[in-house]
Motif scaffolding. Structure first.
Motif, PDB file in Angstrom:
ATOM      1  N   LEU A 135      52.591 132.400  -4.204  1.00 21.80           N
ATOM      2  CA  LEU A 135      51.223 132.067  -3.782  1.00 21.80           C
ATOM      3  C   LEU A 135      50.761 131.289  -4.274  1.00 21.80           C
ATOM      4  O   LEU A 135      50.053 130.034  -4.694  1.00 21.80           O
ATOM      5  CB  LEU A 135      50.760 133.052  -2.755  1.00 21.80           C
ATOM      6  CG  LEU A 135      49.964 131.849  -1.364  1.00 21.80           C
ATOM      7  CD1 LEU A 135      50.479 131.306  -0.753  1.00 21.80           C
ATOM      8  CD2 LEU A 135      49.149 132.893  -0.514  1.00 21.80           C
ATOM      9  N   LEU A 136      49.954 131.743  -5.479  1.00 17.56           N
ATOM     10  CA  LEU A 136      48.588 131.263  -6.646  1.00 17.56           C
ATOM     11  C   LEU A 136      49.861 130.166  -7.532  1.00 17.56           C
ATOM     12  O   LEU A 136      49.258 128.950  -7.598  1.00 17.56           O
ATOM     13  CB  LEU A 136      47.915 132.023  -7.346  1.00 17.56           C
ATOM     14  CG  LEU A 136      47.526 132.998  -6.664  1.00 17.56           C
ATOM     15  CD1 LEU A 136      46.701 134.606  -7.510  1.00 17.56           C
ATOM     16  CD2 LEU A 136      46.260 132.253  -5.735  1.00 17.56           C
ATOM     17  N   ASP A 137      50.424 130.589  -7.690  1.00 15.89           N
ATOM     18  CA  ASP A 137      51.384 129.048  -8.016  1.00 15.89           C
ATOM     19  C   ASP A 137      51.405 128.087  -7.448  1.00 15.89           C
ATOM     20  O   ASP A 137      51.330 126.740  -8.278  1.00 15.89           O
ATOM     21  CB  ASP A 137      52.506 129.605  -8.814  1.00 15.89           C
ATOM     22  CG  ASP A 137      52.600 130.564  -9.788  1.00 15.89           C
ATOM     23  OD1 ASP A 137      51.679 131.055 -10.218  1.00 15.89           O
ATOM     24  OD2 ASP A 137      54.133 131.093 -10.088  1.00 15.89           O
ATOM     25  N   GLU A 138      51.776 128.332  -6.955  1.00 13.76           N
ATOM     26  CA  GLU A 138      51.980 127.718  -5.333  1.00 13.76           C
ATOM     27  C   GLU A 138      50.971 126.343  -5.120  1.00 13.76           C
ATOM     28  O   GLU A 138      50.537 124.966  -5.201  1.00 13.76           O
ATOM     29  CB  GLU A 138      52.476 127.007  -3.615  1.00 13.76           C
ATOM     30  CG  GLU A 138      54.557 127.691  -4.564  1.00 13.76           C
ATOM     31  CD  GLU A 138      55.004 128.196  -3.251  1.00 13.76           C
ATOM     32  OE1 GLU A 138      54.388 128.608  -1.430  1.00 13.76           O
ATOM     33  OE2 GLU A 138      56.011 128.974  -2.907  1.00 13.76           O
ATOM     34  N   LEU A 139      49.655 126.935  -4.737  1.00 14.64           N
ATOM     35  CA  LEU A 139      49.023 126.202  -4.484  1.00 14.64           C
ATOM     36  C   LEU A 139      48.176 126.065  -6.053  1.00 14.64           C
ATOM     37  O   LEU A 139      47.696 124.678  -5.984  1.00 14.64           O
ATOM     38  CB  LEU A 139      47.720 127.998  -4.061  1.00 14.64           C
ATOM     39  CG  LEU A 139      48.162 128.373  -2.928  1.00 14.64           C
ATOM     40  CD1 LEU A 139      46.196 129.258  -2.607  1.00 14.64           C
ATOM     41  CD2 LEU A 139      47.023 126.817  -1.927  1.00 14.64           C
ATOM     42  N   SER A 140      48.096 126.590  -7.195  1.00  9.41           N
ATOM     43  CA  SER A 140      48.013 125.178  -8.278  1.00  9.41           C
ATOM     44  C   SER A 140      48.748 124.509  -8.349  1.00  9.41           C
ATOM     45  O   SER A 140      47.910 123.451  -9.766  1.00  9.41           O
ATOM     46  CB  SER A 140      48.079 126.984  -9.278  1.00  9.41           C
ATOM     47  OG  SER A 140      49.171 126.784  -9.935  1.00  9.41           O
ATOM     48  N   GLN A 141      49.631 124.870  -8.112  1.00  7.11           N
ATOM     49  CA  GLN A 141      50.689 123.169  -8.178  1.00  7.11           C
ATOM     50  C   GLN A 141      50.813 122.180  -6.982  1.00  7.11           C
ATOM     51  O   GLN A 141      50.433 120.887  -7.526  1.00  7.11           O
ATOM     52  CB  GLN A 141      52.172 123.614  -8.356  1.00  7.11           C
ATOM     53  CG  GLN A 141      52.458 124.062  -9.236  1.00  7.11           C
ATOM     54  CD  GLN A 141      54.016 124.378  -9.002  1.00  7.11           C
ATOM     55  OE1 GLN A 141      54.719 124.531  -8.623  1.00  7.11           O
ATOM     56  NE2 GLN A 141      54.797 125.355 -10.107  1.00  7.11           N
ATOM     57  N   ARG A 142      49.759 122.224  -6.409  1.00  7.30           N
ATOM     58  CA  ARG A 142      49.115 121.623  -5.232  1.00  7.30           C
ATOM     59  C   ARG A 142      47.903 120.726  -5.838  1.00  7.30           C
ATOM     60  O   ARG A 142      47.237 120.381  -5.249  1.00  7.30           O
ATOM     61  CB  ARG A 142      48.590 122.396  -3.611  1.00  7.30           C
ATOM     62  CG  ARG A 142      50.500 121.959  -3.642  1.00  7.30           C
ATOM     63  CD  ARG A 142      51.268 122.850  -1.813  1.00  7.30           C
ATOM     64  NE  ARG A 142      51.714 123.373  -1.633  1.00  7.30           N
ATOM     65  CZ  ARG A 142      51.891 123.821  -0.635  1.00  7.30           C
ATOM     66  NH1 ARG A 142      50.571 124.215  -0.160  1.00  7.30           N
ATOM     67  NH2 ARG A 142      52.976 124.458  -0.100  1.00  7.30           N
ATOM     68  N   LEU A 143      47.101 121.516  -6.796  1.00  5.69           N
ATOM     69  CA  LEU A 143      45.585 121.531  -6.593  1.00  5.69           C
ATOM     70  C   LEU A 143      46.028 119.488  -7.434  1.00  5.69           C
ATOM     71  O   LEU A 143      46.747 120.140  -8.918  1.00  5.69           O
ATOM     72  CB  LEU A 143      44.816 121.958  -7.328  1.00  5.69           C
ATOM     73  CG  LEU A 143      44.458 123.334  -6.289  1.00  5.69           C
ATOM     74  CD1 LEU A 143      43.483 124.372  -6.862  1.00  5.69           C
ATOM     75  CD2 LEU A 143      43.502 123.084  -5.083  1.00  5.69           C
ATOM     76  N   PRO A 144      44.880 118.417  -7.168  1.00  6.30           N
ATOM     77  CA  PRO A 144      44.986 117.774  -8.289  1.00  6.30           C
ATOM     78  C   PRO A 144      44.148 117.670  -9.612  1.00  6.30           C
ATOM     79  O   PRO A 144      43.694 118.916  -9.441  1.00  6.30           O
ATOM     80  CB  PRO A 144      43.608 116.687  -8.063  1.00  6.30           C
ATOM     81  CG  PRO A 144      43.449 117.201  -6.383  1.00  6.30           C
ATOM     82  CD  PRO A 144      43.451 118.259  -5.586  1.00  6.30           C
ATOM     83  N   ARG A 145      44.867 117.863 -10.301  1.00  4.55           N
ATOM     84  CA  ARG A 145      44.639 117.857 -12.187  1.00  4.55           C
ATOM     85  C   ARG A 145      43.405 117.032 -12.196  1.00  4.55           C
ATOM     86  O   ARG A 145      43.012 116.153 -12.232  1.00  4.55           O
ATOM     87  CB  ARG A 145      45.646 118.115 -12.737  1.00  4.55           C
ATOM     88  CG  ARG A 145      46.892 118.775 -12.883  1.00  4.55           C
ATOM     89  CD  ARG A 145      47.595 119.121 -13.494  1.00  4.55           C
ATOM     90  NE  ARG A 145      48.887 120.174 -13.630  1.00  4.55           N
ATOM     91  CZ  ARG A 145      49.089 120.665 -14.722  1.00  4.55           C
ATOM     92  NH1 ARG A 145      48.689 120.246 -15.381  1.00  4.55           N
ATOM     93  NH2 ARG A 145      50.089 121.388 -13.562  1.00  4.55           N
ATOM     94  N   ARG A 146      42.284 117.567 -13.180  1.00  3.05           N
ATOM     95  CA  ARG A 146      41.143 117.226 -13.471  1.00  3.05           C
ATOM     96  C   ARG A 146      41.188 116.941 -15.115  1.00  3.05           C
ATOM     97  O   ARG A 146      41.401 117.452 -15.635  1.00  3.05           O
ATOM     98  CB  ARG A 146      40.137 117.609 -12.927  1.00  3.05           C
ATOM     99  CG  ARG A 146      39.356 117.676 -11.639  1.00  3.05           C
ATOM    100  CD  ARG A 146      38.201 118.179 -11.568  1.00  3.05           C
ATOM    101  NE  ARG A 146      38.084 117.199 -10.081  1.00  3.05           N
ATOM    102  CZ  ARG A 146      36.937 118.486  -9.233  1.00  3.05           C
ATOM    103  NH1 ARG A 146      36.515 118.350 -10.321  1.00  3.05           N
ATOM    104  NH2 ARG A 146      36.845 118.248  -8.364  1.00  3.05           N
ATOM    105  N   ASP A 147      42.261 115.501 -16.053  1.00  5.23           N
ATOM    106  CA  ASP A 147      42.013 115.443 -17.018  1.00  5.23           C
ATOM    107  C   ASP A 147      40.837 115.605 -17.696  1.00  5.23           C
ATOM    108  O   ASP A 147      39.549 114.987 -17.098  1.00  5.23           O
ATOM    109  CB  ASP A 147      43.028 114.414 -17.294  1.00  5.23           C
ATOM    110  CG  ASP A 147      44.503 115.031 -16.779  1.00  5.23           C
ATOM    111  OD1 ASP A 147      44.508 115.901 -17.048  1.00  5.23           O
ATOM    112  OD2 ASP A 147      45.100 113.742 -16.390  1.00  5.23           O
ATOM    113  N   ALA A 148      40.411 115.904 -18.694  1.00  4.48           N
ATOM    114  CA  ALA A 148      39.199 115.680 -19.743  1.00  4.48           C
ATOM    115  C   ALA A 148      38.954 114.187 -20.563  1.00  4.48           C
ATOM    116  O   ALA A 148      39.968 113.886 -20.246  1.00  4.48           O
ATOM    117  CB  ALA A 148      38.712 117.186 -20.625  1.00  4.48           C
ATOM    118  N   PHE A 149      37.926 113.551 -19.914  1.00  5.28           N
ATOM    119  CA  PHE A 149      37.750 112.345 -20.261  1.00  5.28           C
ATOM    120  C   PHE A 149      37.052 112.214 -21.847  1.00  5.28           C
ATOM    121  O   PHE A 149      36.451 112.615 -22.468  1.00  5.28           O
ATOM    122  CB  PHE A 149      37.249 112.043 -19.333  1.00  5.28           C
ATOM    123  CG  PHE A 149      37.903 111.279 -17.987  1.00  5.28           C
ATOM    124  CD1 PHE A 149      38.500 110.229 -17.894  1.00  5.28           C
ATOM    125  CD2 PHE A 149      37.484 112.108 -17.295  1.00  5.28           C
ATOM    126  CE1 PHE A 149      39.245 109.812 -17.167  1.00  5.28           C
ATOM    127  CE2 PHE A 149      37.798 111.990 -16.162  1.00  5.28           C
ATOM    128  CZ  PHE A 149      39.091 110.456 -16.032  1.00  5.28           C
TER     129      PHE A 149
END
Length: 149
Positions: A135-149
């Motif tokens: 479940l945690l893996d699935e949730l982490s894949q759904r979250l938008p990624r914030r790339d460092a600028f």
């Protein structure tokens, strides 16, 4: 599903524990019976020895034939009582051995059931941990990624 297996075994474990407790009580009872039988045998042997000592004391001063017949008759009765008490002791020891064996079997059953229940619980915990990780893996894949600028 594995948790329910452990829960379903709870009444069986309770019954096995009650049977083991009863076996312990029987074992203690028969241990007491053996101690009583041993004590009675020791008392009879001591009394017989004391009574036999009377022959030495009274015999040195002379005794009548009637006293001697009475002495020998009572000594024969004491011998019979000692033999009967020995047989009683053996009977009680056999009961103790059987009670010990019954307790050992009941104890082994309880321990086996406890280990089985623990195995079911461990299995249920592993499945739950696996489910949470998925479940945690699935949730982490759904979250938008914030790339460092």
């Amino acid at each position: 599903m594995a948790v329910s297996r452990a829960a379903r075994l709870a009444p069986v474990v309770d019954m096995a524990e009650k049977a083991e407790k009863t076996a312990v009580q029987r074992l203690a009872y028969f241990q007491g019976q053996v101690k009583v039988a041993e004590s009675k045998l020791a008392d009879l042997n001591a009394f017989r020895l004391d009574y036999s000592q009377q022959w030495i004391v009274r015999g040195s001063t002379g005794v009548s034939g009637q006293w001697l017949l009475g002495f020998q008759g009572f000594l024969a009765q004491l011998d019979t009582a000692v033999d009967q008490q020995r047989q009683s002791l053996v009977w009680h020891q056999n009961n103790l051995d059987k009670a010990r064996e019954a307790w050992q079997q009941a104890f082994a059953r309880v321990e086996g059931l406890r280990k089985l229940v623990q195995r079911y619980r461990d299995e249920a915990q592993r499945l739950e941990d696996k489910r949470e990780q998925k479940l945690l893996d699935e949730l982490s894949q759904r979250l938008p990624r914030r790339d460092a600028f």
